[in-house]
Design a protein around this motif. Sequence first.
Motif, PDB file in Angstrom:
ATOM      1  N   ASN A   1       0.829  -1.215   0.000  1.00  0.00           N
ATOM      2  CA  ASN A   1       0.000   0.000   0.000  1.00  0.00           C
ATOM      3  C   ASN A   1       0.858   1.259   0.000  1.00  0.00           C
TER       4      ASN A   1
ATOM      5  N   ARG B   1       2.663   1.471  -3.476  1.00  0.00           N
ATOM      6  CA  ARG B   1       1.713   1.755  -4.565  1.00  0.00           C
ATOM      7  C   ARG B   1       1.283   3.214  -4.560  1.00  0.00           C
TER       8      ARG B   1
ATOM      9  N   ALA C   1      -3.152  -7.994  -5.463  1.00  0.00           N
ATOM     10  CA  ALA C   1      -3.452  -6.997  -6.490  1.00  0.00           C
ATOM     11  C   ALA C   1      -4.356  -7.543  -7.576  1.00  0.00           C
TER      12      ALA C   1
ATOM     13  N   LEU D   1       2.562  -3.123 -11.721  1.00  0.00           N
ATOM     14  CA  LEU D   1       3.333  -2.906 -10.490  1.00  0.00           C
ATOM     15  C   LEU D   1       4.836  -3.006 -10.706  1.00  0.00           C
TER      16      LEU D   1
ATOM     17  N   CYS E   1       6.729  -0.256  -9.232  1.00  0.00           N
ATOM     18  CA  CYS E   1       6.417   0.005  -7.815  1.00  0.00           C
ATOM     19  C   CYS E   1       7.724   0.016  -7.004  1.00  0.00           C
TER      20      CYS E   1
END
Length: 494
Positions: free
Chosen positions: A234, A237, A277, A305, A308
């Motif tokens: 979290n 992201r 995800a 991602l 990320c």
Amino acid sequence: MADGPVGAEADISGPPHSIEAEQALLGALLVNNDVYDRVASVVKAEHFYEPVHARIFEAAANRIQKNALASPVTLKAFLEDDEGLRALGGPPYLARLAGAAVALFAARDYARLVYDLAIRRELIALGQDIVAKAQRMNLDDEPREQIVAAEQALYQLGEQGKVDKGFQSFLRAATDAVNVANAAYRRDGGLAGLSTGLADLDGKLGGLHPSDLLILAGRPSMGKTSLATNIAFNIARAYRKGIKPDGAEGAIDGGVVGFFSLEMSAEQLAARVLSEAARVPSDRIRRGDLTEDEMRRFIEAAKALEACPLFIDDTPALPISTLAARARRLKRQHGLDALFVDYLQLARPASSRSEGRVQEVSEITQGLKAIAKELNIPVVALSQLSRQVESREDKRPQLSDLRESGSIEQDADVVMFVFREEYYKEREKPGEHDGEAMMKWQTAMDALRGKAEVIIGKQRHGPIGAVELAFEGEFTRFSNLVKAYQANAQVDFR
């Protein structure tokens, strides 16, 4: 140093230095002792290249700290027998220094120059030391250990540039506190720290605060690794780079995350993140038993991602000194806003001399707290709980259940426990022949299914208590729990 008078051309041979800057700074100090308060946090006696200048500065500093006057006349009595000063012309050299004094406002700039040149000399010496150690063939001095020591020495040398340490006025401290509160006020979530992505947990913690050590503990199968990966994901992201309120460039939302996975491989950890995800069951990812649609979602999640800023190190049994060195390197190369360690009992103390397990764990927790303060980031360390939890009727964990609990409880700023009553209730399933017991059990299971608690057992900055979360075991995913009164409200809990 040249034997000529002050103002003669400086000797530019040898390591980086500036005799003129040292002379000008000392002259200002001897003319106006108030200069010392301006430069004491920047330069010390050991930063002077010329040994005589270092002794003059030290003698002046000693007198000023005792509220005594430091001038060419008063220092003469302490330095007239100094062999180095005698070679420069004796006590009259002090008077010549005073004659070359710079203005009060310029003294700090000269102090900064003297300091910067000293750091350059230390860098050269450090490089020569690294070369010398690498050339020595010593069986007890492994190359990997030399690299760790060199990185630590370089980082410590870099940190010396932060001169605003020591005592500060209450006005300065109060201003910093107001700035933190203002930043929290301006954020939608009202957080002073990094958001975990879980609204109710943020409400209790106020986010993850810089320099805090947070312990996340639980018995096996409670989901502590899942919760840690969820929070780490979290934060990563939500990462957005920009100019922070203090004018520096960095994360203005979310952050760069480092994850030391001492138990699971990087591939297993990535699979967990992608399971959450893509909302594809993690056990089916492991078996490769995916439908075409699930495989498509899995690949799309991986593509989305790939940028990320979540960095994983899955080296097992890392010594705490190596862990710290790698965290410093990550911060230097990519930035670092939060660090996760799964889990602390699998880390090793820096010293190989064992003085008992409690002492080893104490060294590890103190090392993790030192990393949090040194890098000014929250460090979240996972921890096992002792088996005494299982012997109690109420299985909710307590601070005393922490393995080697004394040091962990003492060093941590926050201690949290992951607890899923559903796990224990599931193992109390009665026999099929007892219909009444089966109905009661089923009713209890329905009330507990998909729910988890994070019990905050200690928090220096706020309240303790329990936070309810939703848990989807097939996706190893924790999320905000929608309460009954919220079911029909238009609230975005993403």
